[in-house]
Design a protein around this motif. Structure first.
Motif, PDB file in Angstrom:
ATOM      1  N   MET A  89      -9.345 -16.202  -4.394  1.00  0.00           N
ATOM      2  CA  MET A  89      -8.090 -17.224  -4.520  1.00  0.00           C
ATOM      3  C   MET A  89      -6.954 -16.831  -3.136  1.00  0.00           C
ATOM      4  O   MET A  89      -7.003 -15.952  -2.752  1.00  0.00           O
ATOM      5  CB  MET A  89      -7.301 -16.885  -5.744  1.00  0.00           C
ATOM      6  CG  MET A  89      -7.973 -17.125  -6.957  1.00  0.00           C
ATOM      7  SD  MET A  89      -6.785 -16.676  -8.558  1.00  0.00           S
ATOM      8  CE  MET A  89      -5.663 -17.772  -8.451  1.00  0.00           C
ATOM      9  N   THR A  90      -6.425 -17.976  -2.754  1.00  0.00           N
ATOM     10  CA  THR A  90      -5.711 -17.934  -1.550  1.00  0.00           C
ATOM     11  C   THR A  90      -4.331 -17.368  -2.201  1.00  0.00           C
ATOM     12  O   THR A  90      -4.214 -17.298  -3.333  1.00  0.00           O
ATOM     13  CB  THR A  90      -5.216 -19.230  -0.900  1.00  0.00           C
ATOM     14  OG1 THR A  90      -4.597 -20.174  -1.973  1.00  0.00           O
ATOM     15  CG2 THR A  90      -6.717 -20.065  -0.542  1.00  0.00           C
ATOM     16  N   LEU A  91      -3.463 -16.900  -1.237  1.00  0.00           N
ATOM     17  CA  LEU A  91      -2.186 -16.315  -1.845  1.00  0.00           C
ATOM     18  C   LEU A  91      -1.612 -17.551  -2.361  1.00  0.00           C
ATOM     19  O   LEU A  91      -0.703 -17.274  -3.334  1.00  0.00           O
ATOM     20  CB  LEU A  91      -1.621 -15.824  -0.639  1.00  0.00           C
ATOM     21  CG  LEU A  91      -1.889 -14.668   0.149  1.00  0.00           C
ATOM     22  CD1 LEU A  91      -1.170 -14.142   1.201  1.00  0.00           C
ATOM     23  CD2 LEU A  91      -1.809 -13.377  -0.928  1.00  0.00           C
ATOM     24  N   SER A  92      -1.343 -18.815  -1.879  1.00  0.00           N
ATOM     25  CA  SER A  92      -0.970 -19.642  -2.654  1.00  0.00           C
ATOM     26  C   SER A  92      -1.243 -20.008  -4.087  1.00  0.00           C
ATOM     27  O   SER A  92      -0.407 -20.293  -5.010  1.00  0.00           O
ATOM     28  CB  SER A  92      -0.837 -20.994  -1.723  1.00  0.00           C
ATOM     29  OG  SER A  92      -0.179 -20.992  -0.470  1.00  0.00           O
ATOM     30  N   SER A  93      -2.645 -20.025  -4.337  1.00  0.00           N
ATOM     31  CA  SER A  93      -3.266 -20.194  -5.461  1.00  0.00           C
ATOM     32  C   SER A  93      -2.808 -19.083  -6.447  1.00  0.00           C
ATOM     33  O   SER A  93      -2.428 -19.255  -7.739  1.00  0.00           O
ATOM     34  CB  SER A  93      -4.794 -20.267  -5.424  1.00  0.00           C
ATOM     35  OG  SER A  93      -5.050 -21.483  -4.608  1.00  0.00           O
ATOM     36  N   GLN A  94      -2.791 -17.925  -5.750  1.00  0.00           N
ATOM     37  CA  GLN A  94      -2.395 -16.606  -6.789  1.00  0.00           C
ATOM     38  C   GLN A  94      -0.777 -16.942  -7.191  1.00  0.00           C
ATOM     39  O   GLN A  94      -0.696 -16.465  -8.438  1.00  0.00           O
ATOM     40  CB  GLN A  94      -2.409 -15.538  -5.972  1.00  0.00           C
ATOM     41  CG  GLN A  94      -4.048 -15.127  -5.729  1.00  0.00           C
ATOM     42  CD  GLN A  94      -4.044 -13.882  -4.721  1.00  0.00           C
ATOM     43  OE1 GLN A  94      -3.031 -13.288  -4.357  1.00  0.00           O
ATOM     44  NE2 GLN A  94      -5.239 -13.390  -4.110  1.00  0.00           N
ATOM     45  N   LEU A  95      -0.042 -17.280  -6.356  1.00  0.00           N
ATOM     46  CA  LEU A  95       1.288 -17.542  -6.969  1.00  0.00           C
ATOM     47  C   LEU A  95       1.569 -18.752  -7.518  1.00  0.00           C
ATOM     48  O   LEU A  95       2.331 -18.646  -8.854  1.00  0.00           O
ATOM     49  CB  LEU A  95       2.323 -17.762  -5.538  1.00  0.00           C
ATOM     50  CG  LEU A  95       3.584 -17.667  -6.011  1.00  0.00           C
ATOM     51  CD1 LEU A  95       4.106 -16.293  -6.737  1.00  0.00           C
ATOM     52  CD2 LEU A  95       4.677 -17.810  -4.716  1.00  0.00           C
ATOM     53  N   GLY A 104       2.540 -20.350 -13.286  1.00  0.00           N
ATOM     54  CA  GLY A 104       1.920 -21.377 -14.209  1.00  0.00           C
ATOM     55  C   GLY A 104       2.350 -22.724 -13.700  1.00  0.00           C
ATOM     56  O   GLY A 104       2.424 -23.760 -14.552  1.00  0.00           O
ATOM     57  N   MET A 105       2.096 -22.840 -12.466  1.00  0.00           N
ATOM     58  CA  MET A 105       2.444 -24.265 -11.748  1.00  0.00           C
ATOM     59  C   MET A 105       1.026 -24.840 -11.391  1.00  0.00           C
ATOM     60  O   MET A 105      -0.153 -24.214 -11.013  1.00  0.00           O
ATOM     61  CB  MET A 105       3.293 -24.060 -10.294  1.00  0.00           C
ATOM     62  CG  MET A 105       4.622 -23.386 -10.541  1.00  0.00           C
ATOM     63  SD  MET A 105       5.470 -22.929  -9.277  1.00  0.00           S
ATOM     64  CE  MET A 105       5.436 -24.303  -8.186  1.00  0.00           C
ATOM     65  N   THR A 106       0.858 -26.138 -11.163  1.00  0.00           N
ATOM     66  CA  THR A 106      -0.172 -27.057 -10.711  1.00  0.00           C
ATOM     67  C   THR A 106      -0.127 -27.103  -9.136  1.00  0.00           C
ATOM     68  O   THR A 106      -0.915 -27.101  -8.185  1.00  0.00           O
ATOM     69  CB  THR A 106      -0.242 -28.141 -11.528  1.00  0.00           C
ATOM     70  OG1 THR A 106      -0.386 -27.952 -12.783  1.00  0.00           O
ATOM     71  CG2 THR A 106      -1.775 -29.008 -11.036  1.00  0.00           C
ATOM     72  N   TYR A 107       1.285 -27.526  -8.906  1.00  0.00           N
ATOM     73  CA  TYR A 107       1.544 -27.972  -7.400  1.00  0.00           C
ATOM     74  C   TYR A 107       2.500 -26.972  -6.845  1.00  0.00           C
ATOM     75  O   TYR A 107       3.462 -26.559  -7.515  1.00  0.00           O
ATOM     76  CB  TYR A 107       1.769 -29.278  -7.391  1.00  0.00           C
ATOM     77  CG  TYR A 107       0.926 -30.460  -8.030  1.00  0.00           C
ATOM     78  CD1 TYR A 107      -0.194 -30.676  -7.256  1.00  0.00           C
ATOM     79  CD2 TYR A 107       1.335 -31.105  -9.069  1.00  0.00           C
ATOM     80  CE1 TYR A 107      -0.854 -31.694  -7.971  1.00  0.00           C
ATOM     81  CE2 TYR A 107       0.246 -32.002  -9.823  1.00  0.00           C
ATOM     82  CZ  TYR A 107      -0.513 -32.375  -9.016  1.00  0.00           C
ATOM     83  OH  TYR A 107      -1.590 -33.251  -9.649  1.00  0.00           O
ATOM     84  N   PRO A 108       2.369 -26.805  -5.567  1.00  0.00           N
ATOM     85  CA  PRO A 108       3.337 -25.764  -4.758  1.00  0.00           C
ATOM     86  C   PRO A 108       4.801 -26.373  -4.554  1.00  0.00           C
ATOM     87  O   PRO A 108       5.263 -26.037  -3.312  1.00  0.00           O
ATOM     88  CB  PRO A 108       2.525 -25.666  -3.391  1.00  0.00           C
ATOM     89  CG  PRO A 108       1.889 -27.025  -2.983  1.00  0.00           C
ATOM     90  CD  PRO A 108       1.764 -27.670  -4.426  1.00  0.00           C
ATOM     91  N   ILE A 109       5.188 -26.845  -5.619  1.00  0.00           N
ATOM     92  CA  ILE A 109       6.645 -27.589  -5.308  1.00  0.00           C
ATOM     93  C   ILE A 109       7.588 -26.923  -6.363  1.00  0.00           C
ATOM     94  O   ILE A 109       7.426 -27.260  -7.728  1.00  0.00           O
ATOM     95  CB  ILE A 109       6.387 -29.341  -5.391  1.00  0.00           C
ATOM     96  CG1 ILE A 109       5.383 -29.676  -4.629  1.00  0.00           C
ATOM     97  CG2 ILE A 109       7.841 -29.947  -5.342  1.00  0.00           C
ATOM     98  CD1 ILE A 109       5.335 -31.130  -4.846  1.00  0.00           C
ATOM     99  N   GLY A 133       4.966 -28.925 -11.103  1.00  0.00           N
ATOM    100  CA  GLY A 133       6.035 -28.324 -10.257  1.00  0.00           C
ATOM    101  C   GLY A 133       6.779 -27.304 -11.078  1.00  0.00           C
ATOM    102  O   GLY A 133       6.362 -26.869 -12.447  1.00  0.00           O
ATOM    103  N   LEU A 134       7.775 -26.719 -10.541  1.00  0.00           N
ATOM    104  CA  LEU A 134       8.656 -25.753 -11.286  1.00  0.00           C
ATOM    105  C   LEU A 134      10.221 -26.184 -11.104  1.00  0.00           C
ATOM    106  O   LEU A 134      10.772 -26.298 -10.130  1.00  0.00           O
ATOM    107  CB  LEU A 134       8.492 -24.396 -10.776  1.00  0.00           C
ATOM    108  CG  LEU A 134       9.301 -23.244 -11.349  1.00  0.00           C
ATOM    109  CD1 LEU A 134       8.485 -22.916 -12.559  1.00  0.00           C
ATOM    110  CD2 LEU A 134       9.378 -21.841 -10.540  1.00  0.00           C
ATOM    111  N   GLY A 135      10.528 -26.830 -12.394  1.00  0.00           N
ATOM    112  CA  GLY A 135      11.861 -27.272 -12.533  1.00  0.00           C
ATOM    113  C   GLY A 135      12.802 -26.097 -12.667  1.00  0.00           C
ATOM    114  O   GLY A 135      12.433 -25.075 -13.146  1.00  0.00           O
ATOM    115  N   SER A 136      14.162 -26.168 -12.028  1.00  0.00           N
ATOM    116  CA  SER A 136      14.800 -24.926 -12.018  1.00  0.00           C
ATOM    117  C   SER A 136      16.282 -25.435 -12.333  1.00  0.00           C
ATOM    118  O   SER A 136      16.801 -26.318 -11.879  1.00  0.00           O
ATOM    119  CB  SER A 136      15.042 -24.230 -10.551  1.00  0.00           C
ATOM    120  OG  SER A 136      13.684 -24.058 -10.203  1.00  0.00           O
ATOM    121  N   LEU A 137      16.984 -24.559 -13.311  1.00  0.00           N
ATOM    122  CA  LEU A 137      18.378 -24.701 -13.448  1.00  0.00           C
ATOM    123  C   LEU A 137      19.277 -23.840 -12.684  1.00  0.00           C
ATOM    124  O   LEU A 137      19.120 -22.587 -12.723  1.00  0.00           O
ATOM    125  CB  LEU A 137      18.658 -24.310 -14.981  1.00  0.00           C
ATOM    126  CG  LEU A 137      19.831 -24.129 -15.628  1.00  0.00           C
ATOM    127  CD1 LEU A 137      20.479 -25.824 -15.448  1.00  0.00           C
ATOM    128  CD2 LEU A 137      20.078 -23.565 -17.062  1.00  0.00           C
TER     129      LEU A 137
END
Length: 352
Positions: A1-7, A12-17, A40-44
């Motif tokens: 796995m690439t580092l991006s895929s690992q993170l 628990g994300m599908t896209y790097p956003i 993506g990852l929504g953030s409060l």
């Protein structure tokens, strides 16, 4: 796995956003859920929120999505959050008198960080991020034991090294192009603000902690560029401010859209005039008129000045006056669009 895929897998994300956690009501539960449900990852942005309200917002987000989301808090000492040891500047008092604005300071300039953090212990969230300071290794470990991934926010490689040392899962490297408040805390962060690509390369050379890039990113091509530079994920804020789900005022939203179509200047500036801490926003009359006072050693510190200018900002909001609002925006502001969050996300992903 690439580092991006690992993170991506770790968070628990599908896209790097990641949708940036912008405080002040911008990040509504509906916006956060839309981003997380998309993959993506929504953030409060919870740093300016009272603990009981923070808990309620977390519960609302959990009701709208079963996907991971992030909550961001501002790390403030109890002294900083509870103490007014400076006076309202004379020029601000004069402005209030001229505009007939009542300005009675609250009991404290900011909410208690320990009480906010306790909310995350009692009502765990998938991801927690922190700005304006660093938490202890013990606090990081406690969150991680609850199943929470921990992300620090940095403007300098030395800050990233400190987050790595306390065991954080990743850091958000925030370049000087970013809108809103700068998340770092060391003097080096503000003395010579680093651009995003420089910050990525210098941080990558000094620590192996995974990197989330932030600062002026607006397109899928921007995301690919920062990944090529060494970041695993991208965090976008300004792009989401003009989406339908954003919670900012109509006046603020229109100012951003006006900057994108040339109706008003798209010039942004790093300033301390609103809060005492460096933050980037659209230049307006307030920043023009009081530019001579925009000096760190002459202004009350954050969060004291932030509390002192709140009356001006509230009055401007009531009167639909963009010239005395904090119009936080990154250097990519000319690319904002009025659209649904899912339309923005689809456009970003299409270019990846």
């Amino acid at each position: 796995m690439t580092l991006s895929s690992q993170l991506l897998t770790k968070l628990g994300m599908t896209y790097p956003i990641i949708q940036a956690p912008m405080a002040g009501g911008a990040t509504t539960p509906e916006l956060i859920a839309a981003v997380s449900n998309f993959g993506g990852l929504g953030s409060l942005g919870g740093g300016a929120t009272a603990p009981h309200a923070l808990n309620s917002q977390i519960n609302r987000i959990k009701a709208l999505t079963d996907r991971p989301f992030m909550v961001n808090l501002m790390v403030l000492s109890e002294h900083d959050a509870s103490t007014f040891d400076t006076s309202i500047p004379d020029w601000l008092i004069q402005y209030y008198q001229e505009q007939k604005i009542a300005a009675t300071l609250p009991e404290r300039p900011a909410h208690s960080f320990p009480e906010q953090l306790q909310v995350l212990y009692d009502n765990p969230v998938p991801v927690a991020s922190f700005t304006f300071g660093i938490i202890s290794a013990e606090q990081v470990a406690r969150l991680q034991q609850l199943g929470t991934r921990v992300i620090g926010t940095v403007n300098h490689p030395l800050e990233a090294q400190q987050w790595a040392a306390v065991g954080a899962d990743a850091v958000c490297v925030q370049g000087m192009e970013a809108g809103g408040h700068r998340g770092g805390w060391l003097p080096q962060s503000s003395a010579d603000p680093l651009g995003l690509l420089t910050l990525i390369s210098q941080t990558r050379a000094s620590t192996e902690i995974p990197l989330i890039a932030a600062g002026g990113l607006m397109t899928g091509q921007d995301i690919k560029a920062v990944q090529s530079a060494g970041a695993q994920l991208a965090q976008l804020g300004t792009a989401f401010l003009t989406t339908d789900e954003s919670g900012i005022s109509a006046t603020y939203k229109q100012a951003l859209l006006d900057a994108s179509d040339g109706t008003r200047s798209s010039e942004t500036r790093l300033t301390r005039l609103f809060s005492g801490k460096q933050a980037r926003g659209l230049v307006n009359n307030y920043l023009h008129d009081f530019a001579n006072f925009d000096k760190e050693d002459e202004l009350p510190p954050y969060p004291q000045l932030n509390a002192m200018t709140a009356f001006m900002r509230a009055n401007a909001g009531k009167n639909a006056d963009p010239e005395h609002l904090s119009l936080w925006a990154g250097q990519g502001v000319t690319l904002v669009r009025q659209e649904r969050a899912v339309e923005l996300l689809e456009r970003l992903v299409k270019a990846l």
